[in-house]
Scaffold this motif. Sequence first.
Motif, PDB file in Angstrom:
ATOM      1  N   GLU A  40       0.900  -1.185  -0.204  1.00  0.00           N
ATOM      2  CA  GLU A  40      -0.014   0.000  -0.116  1.00  0.00           C
ATOM      3  C   GLU A  40       0.974   1.231  -0.070  1.00  0.00           C
ATOM      4  O   GLU A  40       0.493   2.238  -0.521  1.00  0.00           O
ATOM      5  N   SER A  41       1.977   1.412   0.739  1.00  0.00           N
ATOM      6  CA  SER A  41       2.849   2.711   0.911  1.00  0.00           C
ATOM      7  C   SER A  41       4.049   2.151   1.400  1.00  0.00           C
ATOM      8  O   SER A  41       4.297   1.381   2.172  1.00  0.00           O
ATOM      9  N   LEU A  42       5.049   3.226   1.482  1.00  0.00           N
ATOM     10  CA  LEU A  42       6.174   3.096   2.300  1.00  0.00           C
ATOM     11  C   LEU A  42       5.850   3.682   3.665  1.00  0.00           C
ATOM     12  O   LEU A  42       5.132   4.897   3.794  1.00  0.00           O
ATOM     13  N   VAL A  50       1.385  -3.005   4.079  1.00  0.00           N
ATOM     14  CA  VAL A  50       0.781  -3.809   3.352  1.00  0.00           C
ATOM     15  C   VAL A  50      -0.716  -3.921   3.883  1.00  0.00           C
ATOM     16  O   VAL A  50      -1.015  -3.717   4.970  1.00  0.00           O
ATOM     17  N   SER A  51      -1.570  -4.495   2.981  1.00  0.00           N
ATOM     18  CA  SER A  51      -2.926  -4.492   3.561  1.00  0.00           C
ATOM     19  C   SER A  51      -3.297  -5.666   4.577  1.00  0.00           C
ATOM     20  O   SER A  51      -4.035  -5.500   5.205  1.00  0.00           O
ATOM     21  N   ASP A  52      -2.428  -6.943   4.619  1.00  0.00           N
ATOM     22  CA  ASP A  52      -2.657  -7.882   5.635  1.00  0.00           C
ATOM     23  C   ASP A  52      -1.357  -8.274   5.769  1.00  0.00           C
ATOM     24  O   ASP A  52      -0.837  -9.209   4.891  1.00  0.00           O
ATOM     25  N   VAL A  53      -0.806  -8.073   6.994  1.00  0.00           N
ATOM     26  CA  VAL A  53       0.556  -8.772   7.533  1.00  0.00           C
ATOM     27  C   VAL A  53       0.685 -10.225   7.398  1.00  0.00           C
ATOM     28  O   VAL A  53       1.548 -10.618   6.863  1.00  0.00           O
ATOM     29  N   ASP A  54      -0.369 -10.782   8.071  1.00  0.00           N
ATOM     30  CA  ASP A  54      -0.310 -12.216   8.007  1.00  0.00           C
ATOM     31  C   ASP A  54      -0.382 -12.908   6.614  1.00  0.00           C
ATOM     32  O   ASP A  54       0.228 -13.945   6.321  1.00  0.00           O
ATOM     33  N   ALA A  55      -1.249 -12.416   5.818  1.00  0.00           N
ATOM     34  CA  ALA A  55      -1.205 -12.831   4.451  1.00  0.00           C
ATOM     35  C   ALA A  55      -0.191 -12.515   3.718  1.00  0.00           C
ATOM     36  O   ALA A  55       0.392 -13.515   2.990  1.00  0.00           O
ATOM     37  N   ALA A  71       4.440  -4.307   7.602  1.00  0.00           N
ATOM     38  CA  ALA A  71       3.617  -3.933   8.613  1.00  0.00           C
ATOM     39  C   ALA A  71       2.254  -3.221   8.285  1.00  0.00           C
ATOM     40  O   ALA A  71       1.815  -2.999   7.128  1.00  0.00           O
ATOM     41  N   ARG A  72       1.632  -3.258   9.291  1.00  0.00           N
ATOM     42  CA  ARG A  72       0.314  -2.553   9.346  1.00  0.00           C
ATOM     43  C   ARG A  72       0.007  -1.929  10.669  1.00  0.00           C
ATOM     44  O   ARG A  72       0.166  -2.579  11.624  1.00  0.00           O
ATOM     45  N   PRO A  73      -0.453  -0.559  10.824  1.00  0.00           N
ATOM     46  CA  PRO A  73      -1.052  -0.105  12.189  1.00  0.00           C
ATOM     47  C   PRO A  73      -2.042  -1.021  12.763  1.00  0.00           C
ATOM     48  O   PRO A  73      -2.893  -1.528  12.102  1.00  0.00           O
ATOM     49  N   LEU A  74      -1.849  -1.225  14.155  1.00  0.00           N
ATOM     50  CA  LEU A  74      -3.013  -1.817  14.846  1.00  0.00           C
ATOM     51  C   LEU A  74      -4.292  -1.074  15.136  1.00  0.00           C
ATOM     52  O   LEU A  74      -4.096   0.138  15.252  1.00  0.00           O
TER      53      LEU A  74
END
Length: 126
Positions: free
Chosen positions: A14-16, A79-84, A123-126
């Motif tokens: 999605e972005s840096l 990313v849109s989904d860290v686990d995926a 990563a992805r914010p919680l």
Amino acid sequence: MNERQPDDGDAHVESLSAITLATHDMSRAVRFYEALGFRMLYGGANEAFTSFALGSSFLNLTSETHGPIPFWGRVIIYVSDVDAFYRKALAHGIEPQFAPRDAPWHERYFHLTDSDGHELSFARPL
């Protein structure tokens, strides 16, 4: 043409988010970036990890106290989904350094090293 692999799912970049740089002297580094007007969000002169606002992204500092700095830094990619995205890396034979985890700075993330030795964090914010 690259065809989409069936195991890719909907995980996509999605972005840096941030760039993390190693330092031997956190206090000196924090003073430097504060002098430039960077706004501290987390950490500080006596912490092992510090994060500054950099527009909609972040500049992070990580403390390295033993010997030469072993890596140039780290690129953090949202990313849109860290686990995926982790499963996607595994499916392509890429071995991350650790499984996804939640950080005290409120992100879910994992790291991997590219073929040239550069560390990437997804990563992805919680």
